[in-house]
Motif scaffolding. Structure first.
Motif, PDB file in Angstrom:
ATOM      1  N   ILE A  12     -17.492 -47.398  70.838  1.00  0.00           N
ATOM      2  CA  ILE A  12     -18.769 -46.959  70.293  1.00  0.00           C
ATOM      3  C   ILE A  12     -19.807 -48.003  70.683  1.00  0.00           C
ATOM      4  CG2 ILE A  12     -17.877 -45.649  68.332  1.00  0.00           C
ATOM      5  CD1 ILE A  12     -18.611 -48.134  66.583  1.00  0.00           C
ATOM      6  N   ARG A  13     -21.051 -47.596  70.771  1.00  0.00           N
ATOM      7  CA  ARG A  13     -22.125 -48.540  71.073  1.00  0.00           C
ATOM      8  C   ARG A  13     -22.539 -49.213  69.769  1.00  0.00           C
ATOM      9  NH1 ARG A  13     -25.364 -49.571  75.266  1.00  0.00           N
ATOM     10  NH2 ARG A  13     -27.369 -50.511  74.792  1.00  0.00           N
ATOM     11  N   MET A  14     -22.409 -50.525  69.753  1.00  0.00           N
ATOM     12  CA  MET A  14     -22.742 -51.300  68.553  1.00  0.00           C
ATOM     13  C   MET A  14     -23.123 -52.691  69.023  1.00  0.00           C
ATOM     14  SD  MET A  14     -20.330 -52.043  65.293  1.00  0.00           S
ATOM     15  CE  MET A  14     -20.825 -53.185  64.024  1.00  0.00           C
ATOM     16  N   ASN A  15     -24.388 -53.050  68.939  1.00  0.00           N
ATOM     17  CA  ASN A  15     -24.819 -54.361  69.417  1.00  0.00           C
ATOM     18  C   ASN A  15     -25.330 -55.260  68.293  1.00  0.00           C
ATOM     19  OD1 ASN A  15     -27.189 -53.071  68.899  1.00  0.00           O
ATOM     20  ND2 ASN A  15     -27.953 -53.110  70.982  1.00  0.00           N
ATOM     21  N   ARG A  16     -25.043 -54.890  67.058  1.00  0.00           N
ATOM     22  CA  ARG A  16     -25.457 -55.690  65.906  1.00  0.00           C
ATOM     23  C   ARG A  16     -24.596 -55.304  64.709  1.00  0.00           C
ATOM     24  NH1 ARG A  16     -28.128 -52.225  62.484  1.00  0.00           N
ATOM     25  NH2 ARG A  16     -28.938 -50.356  63.450  1.00  0.00           N
ATOM     26  N   HIS A  17     -24.684 -56.084  63.634  1.00  0.00           N
ATOM     27  CA  HIS A  17     -23.990 -55.743  62.394  1.00  0.00           C
ATOM     28  C   HIS A  17     -24.785 -54.680  61.635  1.00  0.00           C
ATOM     29  CE1 HIS A  17     -21.403 -59.583  61.763  1.00  0.00           C
ATOM     30  NE2 HIS A  17     -20.860 -58.739  62.613  1.00  0.00           N
ATOM     31  N   TYR A  18     -24.057 -53.823  60.952  1.00  0.00           N
ATOM     32  CA  TYR A  18     -24.669 -52.861  60.039  1.00  0.00           C
ATOM     33  C   TYR A  18     -24.588 -53.436  58.633  1.00  0.00           C
ATOM     34  CZ  TYR A  18     -24.443 -49.373  63.744  1.00  0.00           C
ATOM     35  OH  TYR A  18     -24.617 -48.688  64.912  1.00  0.00           O
ATOM     36  N   PRO A  19     -25.425 -52.963  57.706  1.00  0.00           N
ATOM     37  CA  PRO A  19     -25.268 -53.390  56.309  1.00  0.00           C
ATOM     38  C   PRO A  19     -23.866 -53.027  55.811  1.00  0.00           C
ATOM     39  CG  PRO A  19     -27.364 -52.258  56.616  1.00  0.00           C
ATOM     40  CD  PRO A  19     -26.592 -52.097  57.886  1.00  0.00           C
ATOM     41  N   ALA A  20     -23.247 -53.916  55.057  1.00  0.00           N
ATOM     42  CA  ALA A  20     -21.853 -53.745  54.643  1.00  0.00           C
ATOM     43  C   ALA A  20     -21.632 -52.479  53.820  1.00  0.00           C
ATOM     44  CB  ALA A  20     -21.387 -54.968  53.863  1.00  0.00           C
ATOM     45  N   SER A  21     -22.619 -52.047  53.060  1.00  0.00           N
ATOM     46  CA  SER A  21     -22.422 -50.917  52.158  1.00  0.00           C
ATOM     47  C   SER A  21     -22.731 -49.557  52.795  1.00  0.00           C
ATOM     48  CB  SER A  21     -23.296 -51.089  50.918  1.00  0.00           C
ATOM     49  OG  SER A  21     -24.661 -51.116  51.309  1.00  0.00           O
ATOM     50  N   VAL A  22     -23.282 -49.528  53.998  1.00  0.00           N
ATOM     51  CA  VAL A  22     -23.642 -48.255  54.618  1.00  0.00           C
ATOM     52  C   VAL A  22     -22.372 -47.518  55.065  1.00  0.00           C
ATOM     53  CG1 VAL A  22     -23.904 -49.092  56.993  1.00  0.00           C
ATOM     54  CG2 VAL A  22     -25.291 -47.204  56.212  1.00  0.00           C
ATOM     55  N   ARG A  23     -22.406 -46.197  54.984  1.00  0.00           N
ATOM     56  CA  ARG A  23     -21.279 -45.376  55.438  1.00  0.00           C
ATOM     57  C   ARG A  23     -21.582 -44.910  56.852  1.00  0.00           C
ATOM     58  NH1 ARG A  23     -17.009 -46.539  53.226  1.00  0.00           N
ATOM     59  NH2 ARG A  23     -16.119 -44.603  53.915  1.00  0.00           N
ATOM     60  N   ILE A  24     -20.582 -44.992  57.722  1.00  0.00           N
ATOM     61  CA  ILE A  24     -20.742 -44.632  59.130  1.00  0.00           C
ATOM     62  C   ILE A  24     -19.667 -43.629  59.497  1.00  0.00           C
ATOM     63  CG2 ILE A  24     -20.776 -45.506  61.493  1.00  0.00           C
ATOM     64  CD1 ILE A  24     -21.577 -48.250  60.170  1.00  0.00           C
ATOM     65  N   ARG A  25     -20.097 -42.501  60.035  1.00  0.00           N
ATOM     66  CA  ARG A  25     -19.165 -41.462  60.465  1.00  0.00           C
ATOM     67  C   ARG A  25     -19.027 -41.555  61.983  1.00  0.00           C
ATOM     68  NH1 ARG A  25     -18.627 -35.665  58.188  1.00  0.00           N
ATOM     69  NH2 ARG A  25     -19.184 -36.979  56.474  1.00  0.00           N
ATOM     70  N   ILE A  26     -17.772 -41.606  62.456  1.00  0.00           N
ATOM     71  CA  ILE A  26     -17.497 -41.669  63.889  1.00  0.00           C
ATOM     72  C   ILE A  26     -16.787 -40.391  64.297  1.00  0.00           C
ATOM     73  CG2 ILE A  26     -16.287 -42.883  65.734  1.00  0.00           C
ATOM     74  CD1 ILE A  26     -16.524 -45.421  64.082  1.00  0.00           C
ATOM     75  N   THR A  27     -17.313 -39.739  65.332  1.00  0.00           N
ATOM     76  CA  THR A  27     -16.647 -38.589  65.925  1.00  0.00           C
ATOM     77  C   THR A  27     -15.857 -39.102  67.116  1.00  0.00           C
ATOM     78  OG1 THR A  27     -18.484 -37.181  65.249  1.00  0.00           O
ATOM     79  CG2 THR A  27     -16.985 -36.306  66.923  1.00  0.00           C
ATOM     80  N   PHE A  28     -14.533 -38.950  67.052  1.00  0.00           N
ATOM     81  CA  PHE A  28     -13.649 -39.457  68.098  1.00  0.00           C
ATOM     82  C   PHE A  28     -13.507 -38.438  69.225  1.00  0.00           C
ATOM     83  CE2 PHE A  28     -12.419 -41.622  64.190  1.00  0.00           C
ATOM     84  CZ  PHE A  28     -12.541 -42.940  64.594  1.00  0.00           C
ATOM     85  N   THR A  29     -13.040 -38.890  70.371  1.00  0.00           N
ATOM     86  CA  THR A  29     -12.934 -38.012  71.536  1.00  0.00           C
ATOM     87  C   THR A  29     -11.911 -36.897  71.339  1.00  0.00           C
ATOM     88  OG1 THR A  29     -11.381 -39.564  72.551  1.00  0.00           O
ATOM     89  CG2 THR A  29     -13.686 -39.738  73.201  1.00  0.00           C
ATOM     90  N   ASP A  30     -10.949 -37.089  70.443  1.00  0.00           N
ATOM     91  CA  ASP A  30      -9.960 -36.034  70.199  1.00  0.00           C
ATOM     92  C   ASP A  30     -10.467 -34.957  69.254  1.00  0.00           C
ATOM     93  OD1 ASP A  30      -9.914 -37.293  67.749  1.00  0.00           O
ATOM     94  OD2 ASP A  30      -7.787 -37.808  67.815  1.00  0.00           O
ATOM     95  N   GLY A  31     -11.722 -35.076  68.797  1.00  0.00           N
ATOM     96  CA  GLY A  31     -12.325 -34.077  67.921  1.00  0.00           C
ATOM     97  C   GLY A  31     -12.270 -34.420  66.450  1.00  0.00           C
ATOM     98  N   SER A  32     -11.473 -35.409  66.076  1.00  0.00           N
ATOM     99  CA  SER A  32     -11.404 -35.803  64.673  1.00  0.00           C
ATOM    100  C   SER A  32     -12.600 -36.682  64.316  1.00  0.00           C
ATOM    101  CB  SER A  32     -10.096 -36.554  64.398  1.00  0.00           C
ATOM    102  OG  SER A  32     -10.068 -37.769  65.124  1.00  0.00           O
ATOM    103  N   THR A  33     -12.831 -36.807  63.019  1.00  0.00           N
ATOM    104  CA  THR A  33     -13.899 -37.680  62.543  1.00  0.00           C
ATOM    105  C   THR A  33     -13.320 -38.644  61.522  1.00  0.00           C
ATOM    106  OG1 THR A  33     -14.526 -36.170  60.763  1.00  0.00           O
ATOM    107  CG2 THR A  33     -15.702 -35.938  62.861  1.00  0.00           C
ATOM    108  N   GLY A  34     -13.976 -39.752  61.362  1.00  0.00           N
ATOM    109  CA  GLY A  34     -13.584 -40.741  60.366  1.00  0.00           C
ATOM    110  C   GLY A  34     -14.821 -41.350  59.760  1.00  0.00           C
ATOM    111  N   GLU A  35     -14.724 -41.707  58.497  1.00  0.00           N
ATOM    112  CA  GLU A  35     -15.844 -42.318  57.805  1.00  0.00           C
ATOM    113  C   GLU A  35     -15.452 -43.739  57.429  1.00  0.00           C
ATOM    114  OE1 GLU A  35     -18.293 -41.501  53.779  1.00  0.00           O
ATOM    115  OE2 GLU A  35     -17.975 -39.767  55.084  1.00  0.00           O
ATOM    116  N   PHE A  36     -16.274 -44.704  57.819  1.00  0.00           N
ATOM    117  CA  PHE A  36     -15.967 -46.106  57.625  1.00  0.00           C
ATOM    118  C   PHE A  36     -17.153 -46.804  56.968  1.00  0.00           C
ATOM    119  CE2 PHE A  36     -13.878 -44.543  61.427  1.00  0.00           C
ATOM    120  CZ  PHE A  36     -12.551 -44.840  61.159  1.00  0.00           C
ATOM    121  N   SER A  37     -16.873 -47.924  56.331  1.00  0.00           N
ATOM    122  CA  SER A  37     -17.959 -48.720  55.763  1.00  0.00           C
ATOM    123  C   SER A  37     -18.540 -49.606  56.861  1.00  0.00           C
ATOM    124  CB  SER A  37     -17.435 -49.596  54.620  1.00  0.00           C
ATOM    125  OG  SER A  37     -16.575 -50.593  55.130  1.00  0.00           O
ATOM    126  N   GLY A  38     -19.738 -50.078  56.639  1.00  0.00           N
ATOM    127  CA  GLY A  38     -20.344 -51.006  57.574  1.00  0.00           C
ATOM    128  C   GLY A  38     -19.514 -52.267  57.713  1.00  0.00           C
TER     129      GLY A  38
END
Length: 87
Positions: A12-38
């Motif tokens: 994934i493109r990420m060139n800095r830190h995100y706030p620790a409490s923000v929720r981030i959803r990643i769509t993976f190449t296999d079609g699945s998604t995951g939700e992670f904290s910053g």
């Protein structure tokens, strides 16, 4: 919520830190998604940055300790490897 897309190489493109409490959803190449904290993605970023610095002979702060005749213009990380179910 921030939504990111994994590229074909598994990054994934990420060139800095995100706030620790923000929720981030990643769509993976296999079609699945995951939700992670910053905080989870920040830890992945830090690990990728440490690996990058180790492979390029940089110290913990990102400085090259070689002779002054060489310059290091690429002391930057833009892509972080991710996978479904990472912690």
């Amino acid at each position: 919520m921030i939504t990111l897309q994994q590229d074909a190489e598994g990054f994934i493109r990420m060139n800095r830190h995100y706030p620790a409490s923000v929720r981030i959803r990643i769509t993976f190449t296999d079609g699945s998604t995951g939700e992670f904290s910053g905080l989870t993605l920040n830890n992945a970023y830090d690990a990728a940055l440490a690996e990058f610095r180790a492979k390029n002979g940089l110290d913990a702060r990102g400085f090259s300790r070689t002779s002054a005749g060489r310059t290091n213009s690429g002391n930057k990380l833009d892509f972080v490897p991710v996978h479904p179910g990472m912690e």
